[in-house]
Enzyme design. Structure first.
Site, PDB file in Angstrom:
ATOM      1  N   GLU A  23     -11.586   2.095   7.279  1.00 57.63           N
ATOM      2  CA  GLU A  23     -10.345   2.224   8.068  1.00 57.63           C
ATOM      3  C   GLU A  23     -10.180   3.885   8.567  1.00 57.63           C
ATOM      4  OE1 GLU A  23      -5.651   1.119   8.427  1.00 57.63           O
ATOM      5  OE2 GLU A  23      -6.262   2.346   6.599  1.00 57.63           O
TER       6      GLU A  23
ATOM      7  N   GLU B 124       0.861  -1.139  -0.084  1.00 63.54           N
ATOM      8  CA  GLU B 124       0.011  -0.094   0.000  1.00 63.54           C
ATOM      9  C   GLU B 124       0.896   1.195  -0.072  1.00 63.54           C
ATOM     10  OE1 GLU B 124      -3.366   2.132   2.978  1.00 63.54           O
ATOM     11  OE2 GLU B 124      -1.806   0.879   3.761  1.00 63.54           O
TER      12      GLU B 124
ATOM     13  N   GLN C 228      -9.103   0.855   1.089  1.00 61.15           N
ATOM     14  CA  GLN C 228      -9.760   1.208   2.277  1.00 61.15           C
ATOM     15  C   GLN C 228     -10.042   2.694   2.198  1.00 61.15           C
ATOM     16  OE1 GLN C 228      -5.867   0.424   4.461  1.00 61.15           O
ATOM     17  NE2 GLN C 228      -6.976  -1.468   5.429  1.00 61.15           N
TER      18      GLN C 228
ATOM     19  N   ASP D 235      -5.582   2.762  -0.722  1.00 64.99           N
ATOM     20  CA  ASP D 235      -6.208   3.575   0.343  1.00 64.99           C
ATOM     21  C   ASP D 235      -6.780   4.966  -0.127  1.00 64.99           C
ATOM     22  OD1 ASP D 235      -6.391   5.460   2.763  1.00 64.99           O
ATOM     23  OD2 ASP D 235      -5.700   3.564   3.726  1.00 64.99           O
TER      24      ASP D 235
END
Length: 262
Positions: free
Chosen positions: A240, A143, A204, A178
């Site tokens: 998250e 990530e 996320q 993300d």
């Protein structure tokens, strides 16, 4: 509608960790993720998953001393042995918990570090991890993380992360995208997701600024959720974020999408 997983490291943190599974199920989630399981017995976590009908979709490999600011072991030439041990440890937990995805945090590059040597070590470590995890049917994720929250983090853009995935040349390594981090670092969210969709295995979410729930910042999440459906994204979307007040209040956006779940 995308499939949402509650991140139990941040959501329901009003409760002890093992009690958060029941709260997530009661809120309408079918799956959970979290950062690290290692301070708990795998059997205890497995029992909470089973009792609440939840699937565990993601957690991280051990990442060093988190409280001291360490954010991964994978880039350091002097920590190869420790990294390999971390892969074995994570794999044992993942197998016991029925989790088929593990995220590998890269690490923070100190000032003056030999970036080429770190990249070489990173790729070699990921090759080892991907091969080790493939035998257990586990996908390895990496990530990109914003350097405002984590100064010096080795991967800070989607393009850099994708380049690493291509360099590793393993069938079971993919991107964890993300939206919060990449809004900060590069923006252009929908086209970037489109471009790298074949590599993206997990997404996320959090809003920015603040890393709070969707609807509290500048990101147009209703558009993005519709877009993920439109382009055929099949993976999980991990929630998250840091609830602005209580977790229950922060889930108004989720209840609006899933009105019969609570």
């Amino acid at each position: 509608m995308p499939k949402f997983a509650a991140n139990l490291s941040l959501l329901f943190n009003e409760l002890p960790f093992l009690d958060r599974f029941e709260a997530a199920a009661a809120a309408g989630f079918d799956a959970v993720e979290f950062m690290f399981p290692y301070e708990f017995e795998a059997d205890d976590i497995a029992a909470r998953l089973k009792a609440n009908g939840l699937r565990l979709v993601l957690f991280n490999l051990p990442a060093g001393n988190w409280a001291a600011g360490e954010r991964g072991l994978a880039i350091y030439p002097n920590l190869v042995s420790e990294f390999r041990d971390s892969v074995d440890r994570a794999s044992k937990y993942a197998t016991a918990l029925g989790c088929s995805q593990l995220h590998c945090l890269a690490g923070v590059a100190p000032g003056g570090a030999d970036i080429r040597a770190m990249r070489k070590t990173y790729v070699e470590n990921l090759r080892y991890a991907a091969e080790r995890l493939a035998s257990d049917g586990i996908t390895l994720l990496i990530e990109a993380i914003n350097t405002r929250d984590v100064p010096g983090y080795f991967l800070d853009t989607t393009a850099k992360a994708a380049d690493i995935v291509e360099s590793v040349e393993a069938q079971n390594i993919r991107l964890q995208y993300d939206i919060y981090h990449m809004q900060i670092m590069e923006g252009d969210l929908a086209p970037t997701i489109d471009k790298y969709l074949p590599m993206i295995a997990h997404i996320q979410i959090a809003d920015t600024p603040g890393r709070n729930e969707p609807g509290t910042g500048e990101i147009n999440y209703p558009f993005l959720f519709d877009h993920l459906d439109h382009i055929g994204y099949k993976g999980w979307v991990g929630c998250e974020y840091r609830p602005l007040s209580s977790t229950f209040d922060s889930l108004a956006w989720f209840r609006a999408l899933k009105p019969k779940s609570v």
